[in-house]
Design a protein around this motif. Structure first.
Motif, PDB file in Angstrom:
ATOM      1  N   PHE A 102      -4.362   7.470   1.579  1.00 61.52           N
ATOM      2  CA  PHE A 102      -5.755   7.205   1.951  1.00 61.52           C
ATOM      3  C   PHE A 102      -5.910   5.789   2.498  1.00 61.52           C
ATOM      4  CE2 PHE A 102      -9.904   5.406   0.919  1.00 61.52           C
ATOM      5  CZ  PHE A 102     -10.760   6.303   1.531  1.00 61.52           C
ATOM      6  N   HIS A 103      -5.316   4.826   1.800  1.00 59.91           N
ATOM      7  CA  HIS A 103      -5.415   3.430   2.241  1.00 59.91           C
ATOM      8  C   HIS A 103      -4.659   3.197   3.544  1.00 59.91           C
ATOM      9  CE1 HIS A 103      -6.255   2.332  -2.205  1.00 59.91           C
ATOM     10  NE2 HIS A 103      -7.382   2.490  -1.547  1.00 59.91           N
ATOM     11  N   LYS A 119       3.156  11.682   4.360  1.00 61.93           N
ATOM     12  CA  LYS A 119       3.023  12.662   3.267  1.00 61.93           C
ATOM     13  C   LYS A 119       4.237  13.584   3.182  1.00 61.93           C
ATOM     14  CE  LYS A 119      -2.025  12.832   3.130  1.00 61.93           C
ATOM     15  NZ  LYS A 119      -3.241  13.638   3.421  1.00 61.93           N
ATOM     16  N   GLU A 127      -5.351  -2.401  -2.492  1.00 56.35           N
ATOM     17  CA  GLU A 127      -4.803  -1.377  -3.385  1.00 56.35           C
ATOM     18  C   GLU A 127      -4.255  -1.984  -4.675  1.00 56.35           C
ATOM     19  OE1 GLU A 127      -1.162   1.822  -3.347  1.00 56.35           O
ATOM     20  OE2 GLU A 127      -2.483   1.832  -1.604  1.00 56.35           O
ATOM     21  N   GLN A 128      -3.481  -3.047  -4.566  1.00 58.52           N
ATOM     22  CA  GLN A 128      -2.853  -3.637  -5.751  1.00 58.52           C
ATOM     23  C   GLN A 128      -3.721  -4.676  -6.452  1.00 58.52           C
ATOM     24  OE1 GLN A 128       1.191  -4.968  -5.382  1.00 58.52           O
ATOM     25  NE2 GLN A 128       1.804  -3.235  -4.122  1.00 58.52           N
ATOM     26  N   ASN A 131       0.836  -1.210   0.000  1.00 56.99           N
ATOM     27  CA  ASN A 131       0.000   0.000   0.000  1.00 56.99           C
ATOM     28  C   ASN A 131       0.866   1.252   0.000  1.00 56.99           C
ATOM     29  OD1 ASN A 131      -3.069  -0.858   0.680  1.00 56.99           O
ATOM     30  ND2 ASN A 131      -1.628  -2.253   1.635  1.00 56.99           N
ATOM     31  N   LYS A 132       0.611   2.124  -0.965  1.00 59.50           N
ATOM     32  CA  LYS A 132       1.366   3.372  -1.086  1.00 59.50           C
ATOM     33  C   LYS A 132       0.480   4.601  -0.942  1.00 59.50           C
ATOM     34  CE  LYS A 132       4.923   0.818  -2.099  1.00 59.50           C
ATOM     35  NZ  LYS A 132       5.886   0.525  -1.016  1.00 59.50           N
ATOM     36  N   ASP A 133      -0.799   4.458  -1.235  1.00 54.96           N
ATOM     37  CA  ASP A 133      -1.738   5.579  -1.185  1.00 54.96           C
ATOM     38  C   ASP A 133      -1.989   5.974   0.272  1.00 54.96           C
ATOM     39  OD1 ASP A 133      -3.983   7.260  -1.189  1.00 54.96           O
ATOM     40  OD2 ASP A 133      -4.879   6.229  -2.907  1.00 54.96           O
TER      41      ASP A 133
END
Length: 198
Positions: free
Chosen positions: A22-23, A196, A62-63, A18-20
């Motif tokens: 939000f997730h 972030k 995510e992926q 997971n990179k986002d």
């Protein structure tokens, strides 16, 4: 209850898939919510397991969105996860994904019931002047709950089914989830801000 690894390893796994932000924020929120619920339910001796299950519940989303809760066992087994953790992660998608694992234990039922609800509560919070759950009230969430177009991706049926699985009134589930989200909001916000800014 055996996760198969500790929280640090779970955090590394989450960030591998997971990179986002939000997730990651959602994962951290559900982790914090599960930590609150484990104390609320008098099961504190299993806190790390409940927390890790919350942190990793969407590890494959995510992926591999089309294989959500189906790809997760492979990713978790490869990392050394125990069967209990794999089942807990997969059953949170019961009735929504191709996974057929049903929530059986208290922890699994709470994860199933609160996951979608955290999304709804968070969506309601960010449109408030405070952008926070700290001043969120039950009536505000219930109003949004009854508006299908609001946060339409958060399944009301799953939330209702989760409350029924637990034998709780819907109001009880919502009230407890708000309190649980309050308990971790500052920590989650700080962690996401650090991500972030990195």
């Amino acid at each position: 209850m055996n996760a198969g690894f500790d929280r640090q390893r779970a955090w590394e796994l989450l960030n591998r898939y997971n990179k986002d932000p939000f997730h990651i924020q959602h994962a951290l929120t559900v982790e914090g919510v599960m930590k609150w619920f484990v104390d609320d339910q008098g099961c504190s001796e299993t806190k790390e397991f409940w927390a890790i299950a919350g942190l990793l519940h969407d590890i494959d989303f995510e992926q591999f969105p089309e294989e959500h809760c189906v790809k997760a066992p492979e990713l978790l087994k490869e990392a050394g996860a125990g069967d209990e953790l794999i089942h807990a992660v997969c059953c949170h998608g019961y009735g929504m994904t191709k996974a057929d694992a049903k929530p059986e234990h208290l922890m699994e039922k709470i994860l199933f019931a609160s996951d979608e609800l955290t999304g709804l509560v968070w969506a309601a919070a960010i449109i408030r002047p405070s952008k926070s759950v700290m001043d969120m009230e039950l009536k505000s969430v219930k109003k949004k709950f009854k508006t299908p177009a609001f946060a339409s991706g958060c399944s009301r049926k799953v939330i209702e089914d989760g409350a029924a699985l637990l034998g709780w009134e819907l109001d009880t589930l919502i009230e407890k989830t708000i309190l649980a989200m309050r308990s971790c909001e500052a920590e989650v916000n700080a962690a996401v801000a650090a991500i972030k800014n990195s």
